[in-house]
Each structure stands twice: as structure tokens, then as C-alpha cells.
Design an enzyme around this catalytic site. Structure first.
Site, PDB file in Angstrom:
ATOM      1  N   HIS A  46       0.808  -1.225   0.000  1.00 19.52           N
ATOM      2  CA  HIS A  46       0.000   0.000   0.000  1.00 19.52           C
ATOM      3  C   HIS A  46       0.839   1.272   0.000  1.00 19.52           C
ATOM      4  O   HIS A  46       0.291   2.369  -0.120  1.00 19.52           O
ATOM      5  CB  HIS A  46      -0.928   0.018   1.213  1.00 19.52           C
ATOM      6  CG  HIS A  46      -2.037  -0.993   1.150  1.00 19.52           C
ATOM      7  ND1 HIS A  46      -3.034  -0.934   0.211  1.00 19.52           N
ATOM      8  CD2 HIS A  46      -2.302  -2.093   1.899  1.00 19.52           C
ATOM      9  CE1 HIS A  46      -3.879  -1.945   0.383  1.00 19.52           C
ATOM     10  NE2 HIS A  46      -3.448  -2.667   1.403  1.00 19.52           N
ATOM     11  N   ARG A  71       7.147  -5.284   3.408  1.00 22.13           N
ATOM     12  CA  ARG A  71       5.835  -5.895   3.184  1.00 22.13           C
ATOM     13  C   ARG A  71       5.706  -6.006   1.673  1.00 22.13           C
ATOM     14  O   ARG A  71       5.734  -5.004   0.955  1.00 22.13           O
ATOM     15  CB  ARG A  71       4.716  -5.064   3.773  1.00 22.13           C
ATOM     16  CG  ARG A  71       3.423  -5.925   3.859  1.00 22.13           C
ATOM     17  CD  ARG A  71       2.254  -5.504   3.082  1.00 22.13           C
ATOM     18  NE  ARG A  71       1.729  -4.221   3.321  1.00 22.13           N
ATOM     19  CZ  ARG A  71       0.616  -3.938   4.018  1.00 22.13           C
ATOM     20  NH1 ARG A  71      -0.107  -4.900   4.534  1.00 22.13           N
ATOM     21  NH2 ARG A  71       0.188  -2.699   4.123  1.00 22.13           N
ATOM     22  N   ASP A  85      17.467  -9.929  -2.181  1.00 23.87           N
ATOM     23  CA  ASP A  85      18.753  -9.553  -2.794  1.00 23.87           C
ATOM     24  C   ASP A  85      19.108  -8.099  -2.483  1.00 23.87           C
ATOM     25  O   ASP A  85      20.276  -7.743  -2.353  1.00 23.87           O
ATOM     26  CB  ASP A  85      18.709  -9.738  -4.318  1.00 23.87           C
ATOM     27  CG  ASP A  85      18.919 -11.182  -4.736  1.00 23.87           C
ATOM     28  OD1 ASP A  85      19.213 -12.030  -3.860  1.00 23.87           O
ATOM     29  OD2 ASP A  85      18.800 -11.480  -5.944  1.00 23.87           O
ATOM     30  N   GLU A 147      -5.481 -12.016   7.247  1.00 25.45           N
ATOM     31  CA  GLU A 147      -6.364 -10.839   7.125  1.00 25.45           C
ATOM     32  C   GLU A 147      -7.563 -11.124   6.242  1.00 25.45           C
ATOM     33  O   GLU A 147      -8.228 -10.193   5.775  1.00 25.45           O
ATOM     34  CB  GLU A 147      -5.577  -9.621   6.616  1.00 25.45           C
ATOM     35  CG  GLU A 147      -4.747  -9.867   5.367  1.00 25.45           C
ATOM     36  CD  GLU A 147      -3.938  -8.640   4.923  1.00 25.45           C
ATOM     37  OE1 GLU A 147      -4.124  -7.539   5.473  1.00 25.45           O
ATOM     38  OE2 GLU A 147      -3.136  -8.804   3.993  1.00 25.45           O
ATOM     39  N   THR A 172      -7.095  -4.234   9.764  1.00 25.46           N
ATOM     40  CA  THR A 172      -8.051  -3.496   8.928  1.00 25.46           C
ATOM     41  C   THR A 172      -8.766  -4.453   7.974  1.00 25.46           C
ATOM     42  O   THR A 172     -10.004  -4.524   7.948  1.00 25.46           O
ATOM     43  CB  THR A 172      -7.315  -2.405   8.130  1.00 25.46           C
ATOM     44  OG1 THR A 172      -6.608  -1.585   9.058  1.00 25.46           O
ATOM     45  CG2 THR A 172      -8.273  -1.551   7.343  1.00 25.46           C
ATOM     46  N   ASP A 173      -7.979  -5.207   7.206  1.00 26.92           N
ATOM     47  CA  ASP A 173      -8.600  -6.159   6.280  1.00 26.92           C
ATOM     48  C   ASP A 173      -9.354  -7.253   7.045  1.00 26.92           C
ATOM     49  O   ASP A 173     -10.409  -7.706   6.590  1.00 26.92           O
ATOM     50  CB  ASP A 173      -7.538  -6.795   5.369  1.00 26.92           C
ATOM     51  CG  ASP A 173      -7.211  -5.889   4.189  1.00 26.92           C
ATOM     52  OD1 ASP A 173      -8.151  -5.345   3.579  1.00 26.92           O
ATOM     53  OD2 ASP A 173      -6.021  -5.724   3.883  1.00 26.92           O
TER      54      ASP A 173
END
Ligand code: 3PY
Ligand code: MG
Length: 252
Positions: A46, A71, A85, A147, A172-173
Site C-alpha cells: 500500500h 511488506r 537480494d 487478514e 483493517t482487512d
């Protein structure tokens, strides 16, 4: 190989404090890394960062003692391998629904023979040390986000995946998946019950849980509830809050 500080904290059964970067600012990433945070996550799902600036973000966090983490935007092997990497010592994968998806995350992040990660003498060797290849499989953290309704239903199977360090709760999700409107800690008992269930099952499986919180107080509460990695919100939300507070003082 440079040790993973979050794993060292977990080995002592303590909770790691983790910053979260939603912008693409290397300055803010470095600043958060230099705070009391033990790790900093760059949000590729996000947040504004993507593969084009991730290497610089990893370098900025590497200028501090905080562990660089990512994330992921999705559970894509090429993206996982590239993030590692570039220097990510931990990957958090969104929207994991099944044990198979969690296993795919682990496979992409482990060198053979345990996994299918491709090898190159990449930038991470600069950060980690010349023996990175020998220890990376053990030092890297892999968390599957719980989630969704399906992820919650398959929690025990996901937790049983070998090589997965644990789960990261997306409140949230998860709230939306439970038919609720997202809100700060304590807003919905149904969500609190689901979070307590995830934390308890994770502990029972001998693994670690993480969660995104609504601020310092929320993160402290989650720590007291036994969560092993707490994120007291992202730098973008903090900026918005501080800006509003300061301007309110000005206008008062
Ligand atoms: C969620 O709350 O859904 C998250 O993904 C946390 O960032
Ligand atoms: Mg989410």
C-alpha cells in the site's frame, strides 16, 4: 553473517518494536530506523515504494541498527527474491489464504536444498557479510499475513508450514473480512476475539505473531496481549496526526 536483531529479541521471548514506511522517503526510513524501533518495514503493498527505489530504502535503514524488512506487494517469487537480494532481512506477505500459499512464500525465500531461491552475489552481501549464503535461510524472517476469512479458517495449517516464522495480523482487512468497519484497538469484540485466537494459536504452534496498531498506546496494548512484533502505525499517519495537532494549536 550479520545477525537478525528481531530473531535475537524473539529468542529472549521479548516483543520487537517495528516502524513502517508508507512513503518513498529514504530520510524518513533512516530516521525511523534511528529511533527506538528494532526493525523498519518498507510497505510495497500500500506504500509509495516499489522495486525501483527499494534498494535505496534498504540502504537507508542499513545506516541504522534497525532490521530492514519489506511488506511484499503480493506473493510473487521474483519479487520476494529481489527484495531479499536488495537487503530485506524479513518479508511480510499480504493476503495469505492457504498453507500452499505460505509454503510458496517460504520456498521463494530459501536457497536450495530447502527452497528455490535463485543465487546471485547481490547487494545484500554488502550488508550481511560474505557468508550470507550459508546462514540466510535461518536468519531471514517470513511472516504470512492473516487478514481474510479463508486465512483465518486455515490458520493452523498455515502455522504448520515449515520455515514460516509466524503470522502478521492485518487488523483493517481482517475487520472487513468479519463484516466490521475498521477502527482502533477495542472497537469490536468480534475482531478482538479473532486477534486473541490468532495470537494464542500462533504461540501454541511455537511461532511468532505481529500486528499493525493504531499508535503507541495500541502497540503497547498488543504487546501486553502477547504479540511478538508490534507496529505503532506508519510514518505517514504520524505526520498527518502531528500536523493536525500543531495546526490546531496555531489556530486555537
Ligand atoms: C491491514 O490492517 O489490513 C494491514 O494490512 C496492515 O497494514
Ligand atoms: Mg491488509
Amino acid at each position: 553473517m550479520r545477525k537478525n536483531k528481531v530473531k535475537e529479541i524473539w529468542a529472549k521471548n521479548e516483543t520487537a518494536l517495528c516502524g513502517w514506511i508508507a512513503t518513498e522517503s529514504t530520510v524518513l526510513a533512516e530516521m525511523v530506523g534511528a529511533s527506538s524501533c528494532d526493525a523498519v518495514v518498507v510497505d510495497l503493498q500500500h506504500g509509495a515504494s516499489d522495486m525501483h527505489n527499494l534498494l535505496g530504502m534498504m540502504q537507508a535503514i542499513s545506516a541504522t541498527d534497525a532490521v530492514p524488512m519489506v511488506r511484499l506487494p503480493a506473493n510473487v517469487p521474483e519479487t520476494i527474491m529481489k527484495a531479499l537480494d536488495f537487503g530485506a532481512y524479513g518479508v511480510i506477505c499480504p493476503l495469505v489464504n492457504t498453507a500452499e500459499e505460505a509454503a510458496a512464500l517460504v520456498t521463494a525465500s530459501r536457497y536450495p536444498p530447502q527452497g528455490g531461491r535463485s543465487f546471485a552475489t547481490a547487494r545484500v552481501f554488502q550488508y550481511a557479510g560474505a557468508d550470507y549464503f550459508d546462514h540466510a535461510n535461518e536468519e531471514i524472517i517470513r511472516l504470512a499475513m492473516i487478514e481474510t476469512e479463508e486465512g483465518l479458517a486455515n490458520l493452523d495449517e498455515i502455522l504448520a508450514v515449515d520455515g514460516l516464522d509466524g503470522v502478521f495480523i492485518g487488523p483493517t482487512d481482517l475487520a472487513i473480512a468479519l463484516g466490521l468497519r475498521p477502527g482502533p484497538e477495542g472497537t469490536h469484540q468480534k475482531l478482538e476475539d479473532a486477534i486473541a485466537h490468532i495470537v494464542a494459536r500462533t504461540k501454541a504452534a511455537g511461532k511468532k505473531s505481529g500486528i499493525f496498531a493504531s499508535g503507541g498506546a495500541g502497540a503497547k496494548r498488543r504487546k501486553s496481549e502477547g504479540v511478538d512484533l508490534v507496529v505503532p502505525t506508519a510514518e505517514l499517519y504520524l505526520f498527518k496526526k502531528i500536523l493536525a495537532d500543531e495546526l490546531a494549536i496555531y489556530h486555537s
